[in-house]
Design an enzyme around this catalytic site. Structure first.
Site: not given
Ligand code: DHB
Ligand code: FE
Length: 280
Positions: A12, A59, A193, A240
């Site tokens: 997302h 978030h 991530h 997540e």
């Molecule tokens: C990014 C990814 C995420 O899941 C998020 O909530 C905020 C930022 C990113 O890749 O920058």
């Molecule tokens: Fe996220």
């Protein structure tokens, strides 16, 4: 009776929403990301559901440290795209399905899962970016959406096992709804991530792809993986991915048909993963 015919899984990344909204689709950086969803947009048109049950995480937008529901079901008539600091995304209002949402709340809570019922909630990129990836830029989203927010931001987060079993309870709830609705369930967020700290920028292709394999073929086994493995291998925000187990648990016990699988790096700070599974 209602039934779940398919599940959709997708990352997302907020920058994907910005790229779409600012008309950057064709830029060389973004083109391969959006190309991975060409099949999916056509599939959505060919397999339009009556309702999407969309599992995502907020978030710190609708919720904050003042209130942290582990599982929250949106029972409102509609949900506004949230202002995350740059104004709300220019996307349609999300129409809910209060009657089915209330029925699912009733059934799932009586099945011992403590949901928070939410009658007013703005929805952030966690919900709107998956809709954009799957539906493009329509005037209206193709069908009502029930937002289902999971806390994966503030510890403690729910285990994979709990998420998987909750998915099964959601399946039972949908199958006991007295209208012939075709429901899709989406699991969103991930893949690997990490947005902060010394490991910021972490991507783990091997682990991500093993997760996809296992989500398809051995969700029971994946449900037993503890959250610390996600954090170590897929980064602090890789957690997540436990949300995908809710959607997977809601699928039938037969092996699913894999209609589409996509994996791409880079997209902002995130590996983008995407699956479409159909019930057989
Ligand atoms: C990014 C990814 C995420 O899941 C998020 O909530 C905020 C930022 C990113 O890749 O920058
Ligand atoms: Fe996220």
């Amino acid at each position: 009776m209602a039934h779940i015919s398919a599940s959709v899984f997708t990352s997302h990344v907020p920058a994907i929403g910005a790229a779409l909204d600012l008309g950057k689709l064709a830029e060389p950086y973004w083109q391969p990301v959006f190309a991975g969803y060409d099949f999916s947009k056509q599939w959505m048109k060919d397999n339009k559901p009556d309702v999407i049950f969309l599992v995502y995480n907020d978030h710190a937008t609708a919720f904050s440290l003042e209130m942290i529901p582990t599982f929250a079901i949106g029972c409102a008539d509609e949900f506004r795209p949230a202002d995350e600091g740059w104004g709300p995304r220019p996307v349609p209002m999300v129409k809910g399905h209060p009657d089915l949402a209330s029925h699912i709340a009733q059934s799932v809570i009586q099945d011992d899962f403590d949901l928070t019922i939410v009658n007013k909630m703005d929805v952030d990129h966690g919900l709107t970016v998956p809709l954009s990836l799957m539906c493009g830029q329509p005037q209206e989203w193709p069908c009502p959406v029930i937002p289902f927010a999971v806390n994966v931001v503030q510890y403690p987060v729910p285990s994979g096992r709990r998420c998987y079993n909750l998915g099964k309870a959601i399946r039972k709830a949908v199958e006991s709804y007295d209208q012939p609705l075709n429901v899709h369930i989406w699991g969103t967020g991930g893949m690997s991530h990490q947005l902060q700290g010394p490991r910021a920028g972490l991507i783990n292709r091997e682990w991500d792809n093993a997760f996809l394999d296992r989500l398809i073929a051995d969700p029971e086994g994946q449900a037993g993986v503890p959250h610390i493995d996600y954090v170590r291998e897929a980064g602090s925000e890789g957690i997540e991915l436990v949300m995908w187990l809710i959607a997977r648990g809601a699928m039938s016990d037969n092996p699913p048909k894999v209609r589409h699988r996509f994996y791409h790096v880079p997209a902002s700070n995130t590996a983008v993963g995407h699956l479409i599974l159909e019930n057989t």
